[in-house]
Enzyme design. Structure first.
Site, mmCIF file in Angstrom:
data_model
loop_
_atom_site.group_PDB
_atom_site.id
_atom_site.type_symbol
_atom_site.label_atom_id
_atom_site.label_comp_id
_atom_site.label_asym_id
_atom_site.label_seq_id
_atom_site.Cartn_x
_atom_site.Cartn_y
_atom_site.Cartn_z
ATOM 1 N N GLU A 445 -49.583 -17.565 -20.211
ATOM 2 C CA GLU A 445 -50.922 -17.743 -20.779
ATOM 3 C C GLU A 445 -52.038 -17.211 -19.879
ATOM 4 O O GLU A 445 -52.928 -17.933 -19.453
ATOM 5 C CB GLU A 445 -51.139 -19.230 -21.097
ATOM 6 C CG GLU A 445 -50.189 -19.709 -22.184
ATOM 7 C CD GLU A 445 -50.304 -21.190 -22.476
ATOM 8 O OE1 GLU A 445 -50.125 -21.569 -23.643
ATOM 9 O OE2 GLU A 445 -50.534 -21.982 -21.535
ATOM 10 N N GLU A 516 -41.659 -21.673 -25.747
ATOM 11 C CA GLU A 516 -42.060 -23.064 -25.965
ATOM 12 C C GLU A 516 -41.975 -23.341 -27.462
ATOM 13 O O GLU A 516 -42.461 -22.542 -28.273
ATOM 14 C CB GLU A 516 -43.476 -23.331 -25.461
ATOM 15 C CG GLU A 516 -43.647 -23.198 -23.966
ATOM 16 C CD GLU A 516 -45.089 -23.435 -23.502
ATOM 17 O OE1 GLU A 516 -45.838 -24.104 -24.248
ATOM 18 O OE2 GLU A 516 -45.437 -22.942 -22.413
#
Length: 1009
Positions: A445, A516
């Site tokens: 991220e 994820e």
């Protein structure tokens, strides 16, 4: 201030005098020592772990004295154990934040008030170290540090979770020495370390000294190559030495037999030794076979475990040793409820054993390289590891509008290129010899741009044997279009439909990895089976890692001494993200949540399907990639409502890897029955492993078998006793042979129930739609509350009764449920029928207002008096289950207590429900209580807390158990999903029906009669 340059705010300077990164090892004095691998036995290793003198300063600007000088008196300073985190020892601020930076976003600048930790350690050098080169290794320091020895400046380093090694030879002397370290909380590197975690500081991993021969092996890399048929292995040992040196290599198999030898003479620089192994035993997570490589050079022996395996992507499929492999993984932080990010070896082992016992085969090292010993353990126990660079700049995206591209600011800035590459290089060089590492990750991220591309290109040139992963280049981010350097498509929290669409699209050439998914926060996740049904179906889907392994609660106590786990905001920290750190499959003390049990069953390596139940034919699928099922036994049993009728076992299953077979179970001789039978299959280990005992259950299966003697069932006429019904003071009083009930005609419900004088209702019964929101309800919760679900009360429009016969009374109620300021959520009619034997039957037809969001639940709430603590039911158990979280429970007859049904989630929420209940009895310990049943399986819950109690509480100690038992008998309960971070709850798991009917039977019982 002490005379040091504030290079902690210069992204172009991330080290001074630090040694080049190398593979992780400790030199030993002989092969026997090296084989044992206990570094403390090596005469060339000296730990600096232990008690250091320490002083915390609220800002580095307050460090005025030259504390690093030899004569400095630190006697009055505190004592602090190293490794450790400041915050867990009472210094600085405990602080949890997920996305937002905890300081102003002005890269590369950090606050002038930059907390600092001053460390001093006096130590002796062993007499045998004269003439040796001496190095200090810091395995992890958060976030940057300056190092002095005996008053001289040695160097500087940043990059918190990868080692920093310094040559101390010019500074050390025989006998007593002094090391001083200045650690800063923030540096420009902190902009690259914005992971979702508690923000810890300090020397949090091991610190030690190494004594090396003047001419020694500085680095060793084992480059392996397998033949096309996997029947021949080459191990090229690439050496980097510091001078003229003879190096001999020996490769041993697991039985201690030499399978390869070689030697080379080098005059500094690099060289190699080539070893060949015929018919090698291959390493995989299922069979983690390790050879042992010993390198003999001068007085030193280096040992490297070697796992031969091939990682490749062919035709869009991720493969290990030629087999298509699914990564059944979890995301894992270094985390301890007391020690913070300092994690002991035994704690790591406990994590891995627990993962192994729950069929996990992969770990994403989120979001930084884990302790190097952790990867050694992964080699040994067998796990596929996605090794991730210590790089996340998520907070950049929240610093301004995402549309502005600010998320990508750092990765698009050439001034930060060196810092990006440094984090990739130090990870790869440290872990390049680990068999368990199957992919390199560029971080997490952090946007996407030229710096990430440079990282990927460097890694692919340095190590072409492993794929490169990075999720933030996925569509949806305003990233750089060049993603050719990435080998997999990675997604977070993609829907099931999305990944299936990807897999079916022939234009998609890369395998998809869910780095994820299934956010395991609180009571969840509730969508695991849906994902894995699709993942198993398509080779292009390589699996994924659940977010995440453990709850990151901090062990704390209330003012009156009650223990609990704290989360963001509990320490006055700002900004914070509350309990978003409490999102794991296990609690902070590693007790499995039901979500982990669910994962275990969904990804189990053995699966069962009914082929022909009447004939006892079952299809067994072996989900292992490399091993058959000879190591497991199959046990089976047939029951009728909990009563064992037949059982047996098959001690060895002859099913090869990635194949299936049909087996026959000899339960056809089971006696004829009138009721439905339940067949339970249990797959268990035959022998002890290093992670489980013999008989440990790996997987199970259950099937319902129709009754074998339907014709024998007969309709025995029910003889009802007479009763009386009389309206008195607005109540309908119904009296039978041994019972007395009171029904309030104005509120339209029962207000009193007793049998033989024993009260069985503690407060008026009522319909209920509210549940205490789970963490995964956090987004729908607002809509529910806006529509008044949480405050819905009953409005009775009409209540009338009659007694058509002496054995029966009927009550009809027209009602609505509504919260203030809002129209009714639903309207319904309820028909209550009371029979002479005491049975109450309810049938209610419900219409929900069309435009409303789905209901949390609908059912009857029944409060039973004190001591109604025994629960017996036939349904799924023994733990909680929901419509989308029920793969890990077994259909059976269970006897437990109300307290047994309680689940201590750190943030109190809905818990303990039992999906698919067929009947339940709630009674006191003497068996006096009520039996609840329905024509269709229902959701059942018994608790000493109301939904309102659980809704209000933010921590477990705020709950005070009621003496009464609150029973919920639900037509349906909506699923739990994973929407705290994942996709919305699937429609099939919502109570979204606008019209439905629910029936229920309530009967007073004395179980022991």
């Amino acid at each position: 201030m002490i005379p040091i340059q504030p290079i902690w705010q210069n992204p172009g300077i991330f080290q001074i005098n630090r040694e080049p990164a190398r593979s992780h090892y400790v030199p030993f004095a002989g092969a026997t020592q090296a084989k044992r691998g206990r570094r403390g036995e090596s005469p060339f290793y000296q730990t600096l772990n232990g008690s250091w003198k320490f002083q915390y300063r609220e800002s580095v600007t307050l460090v005025k004295e030259a504390f690093y000088e030899e004569g400095f008196d630190a006697g009055a300073w505190d004592d602090l154990i190293v490794p450790s985190c400041w915050q867990t020892n009472g210094y600085d601020q405990m602080h949890y934040t997920n996305v937002n930076y905890p300081f102003p976003v002005d890269p590369p600048h950090v606050p002038d008030r930059n907390p600092a930790g001053l460390y001093i350690r006096d130590f002796n050098i062993a007499a045998g170290w004269e003439g040796k080169s001496k190095y200090a290794v810091f395995e992890g320091v958060n976030s940057c540090f300056y190092l002095w020895v005996n008053g001289s400046f040695v160097g500087y380093s940043q990059g918190s979770r990868v080692p920093a090694e310094f040559d101390l030879s010019p500074y050390l002397r025989s006998g007593k020495n002094r090391m001083a370290v200045l650690v800063l909380k923030w540096c420009d590197g902190s902009y690259l370390e914005d992971q979702d975690l508690w923000r810890y500081s300090g020397i949090f991993r091991d610190v030690y000294l190494l004594a090396r021969d003047q001419k020694h092996v500085r680095d060793a890399e084992v480059r392996q190559k397998l033949s096309e048929g996997l029947d021949r292995a080459e191990a090229e040992i690439v050496l980097d030495v510091t001078g003229a040196l003879d190096v001999r290599a020996e490769l041993f198999d697991a039985d201690g037999q030499v399978v390869g030898t070689g030697n080379v003479t080098l005059n500094g620089g690099k060289g190699s030794i080539l070893l060949e192994v015929e018919q090698p035993r291959l390493w995989s997570a299922e069979s983690p076979y390790l050879y042992q490589l010993y390198l003999y050079a001068g007085e030193e022996v280096l040992r490297f475990p070697v796992g031969f395996r091939r990682i490749e992507i062919t035709d869009g499929v991720f493969r290990v040793n030629g087999a298509a492999v699914k990564l059944k993984g979890v995301n894992r932080h270094d985390s301890h409820p007391v020690l913070g990010q300092t994690v002991s070896l035994n704690h790591m082992i406990a994590d891995l054993l627990l993962m192994k016992r729950h069929n996990v085969n992969a770990i994403r090292a989120s979001h930084y390289p884990n302790d190097p010993r952790f990867l050694e353990l992964c080699d040994h126990y067998g796990f596929y590891v996605v090794d991730e660079a210590d790089l996340e700049s998520h907070g950049m995206g929240n610093a301004g509008p995402w549309e502005s591209g600010i998320l990508h600011r750092l990765t698009a800035d050439p001034a930060w290129l060196g810092a990006y590459l440094d984090r990739a290089e130090r990870m790869v060089e440290r872990d390049k010899n680990r068999a368990c590492v199957v992919m390199w990750s560029l971080g997490n991220e952090s946007g996407y741009g030229i710096n990430h591309i440079a990282m990927a290109e460097w890694i692919k040139q340095r190590d072409p044997s492993r794929p490169v992963h990075y999720e933030s280049a996925a569509p949806g981010y305003k990233g750089h279009p060049n993603i050719d350097c990435l080998d997999v498509e990675s997604r977070m929290y993609a829907t099931v439909d999305y990944i299936e669409e990807y897999a079916r699209n022939a234009d998609n050439k890369k395998p998809m990895f869910l780095c994820e998914y299934s956010h395991a926060m609180g009571n969840g996740p509730g969508d695991l089976k849906d994902y894995w049904d699709v993942i198993y179906r398509y080779p292009k889907l390589m699996g994924g890692c659940v977010w995440e392994w453990c709850d990151h609660g901090i062990a704390a106590t209330t003012a009156d001494g009650r223990p609990y786990y704290a989360y963001g905001g509990d320490f006055g920290d700002m900004p914070h993200d509350g309990n978003f750190c409490v999102d794991g499959l296990v609690s902070p003390d590693r007790k499995p949540h039901a979500g982990l049990l669910e994962l275990k069953q969904v990804i189990a390596p053995v699966r069962f399907e009914a082929e022909d139940l009447a004939a006892g034919l079952i299809r067994v699928t072996n989900g292992y990639d490399f091993r058959d099922l000879s190591h497991v036994s199959l046990y089976w049993k047939v029951e009728e409502e909990g009563e064992l009728l037949a059982q047996g076992s098959i001690q060895e299953l002859n099913v090869g890897p990635q194949t299936d077979a049909i087996i026959t179970l000899p339960y056809a001789q089971t006696p004829e029955t009138e009721g439905e039978l339940v067949l339970t299959l249990s797959c268990r280990l035959r022998e002890e492993t290093d992670w489980a005992e013999p008989g440990y259950e790996l997987a199970f299966g259950q099937f319902r078998i129709a009754a074998t003697n339907v014709a024998a069932s007969s309709d025995v006429p029910v003889v009802r006793k007479k009763m009386s019904a009389m309206e008195t003071n607005g109540q309908l009083v119904i009296e039978g042979f041994d019972f007395e009930y009171a029904f309030d005609l104005s509120s339209g419900t029962f207000v009193s129930i007793s049998k033989n004088g024993v009260p069985l209702l503690a407060e008026p019964a009522r319909f209920a739609i509210w549940r205490a929101p789970t963490d995964n309800d956090m987004h729908i919760r607002k809509k529910w509350q806006e529509e008044g679900y949480d405050r819905a009360e009953t409005k009775v429009y009409l209540c009338e009764w009659n007694q058509p016969s002496p054995e029966r009374a009927e009550i009809r109620v027209s009602y609505a449920l509504a919260g203030y300021s809002k129209p009714p959520v639903l309207r319904g009619t309820a028909e209550w029928t009371v029979y002479g034997d005491g049975e109450i039957r309810l049938g209610t037809d419900v219409e929900v207002r069309e435009e409303l969001p789905y209901l949390p639940r609908f059912g009857l709430r029944w409060a039973m008096p004190e001591n109604s603590d025994e629960v017996e039911y036939f349904g799924y158990g023994p733990h909680e289950s929901y419509v989308d979280k029920r793969q890990s429970v077994k259909l059976g007859r269970y006897l437990l207590t109300v307290n047994d049904m309680y689940v201590p989630y750190i943030m109190p929420q809905e818990h303990g429900s039992r999906y698919g209940t067929e009947w339940a009895i709630v009674s006191n310990e003497q068996g006096i209580g009520l039996r609840f049943a329905s024509s269709e399986p229902f959701s059942f819950n018994a608790s000493h807390f109301t939904p309102e109690d659980l809704t209000i509480a933010t921590h477990e100690p705020e709950l005070s158990p009621r003496k009464e038992t609150i029973v919920h008998l639900d037509y349906r309960m909506s699923g739990v999903g994973s929407n705290s971070c994942g996709p919305e709850l699937a429609e099939k798991y919502r109570l979204g029906e606008k019209r439905f009917r629910f029936d229920l039977s309530i009967l007073p019982v004395f179980k022991e009669d």
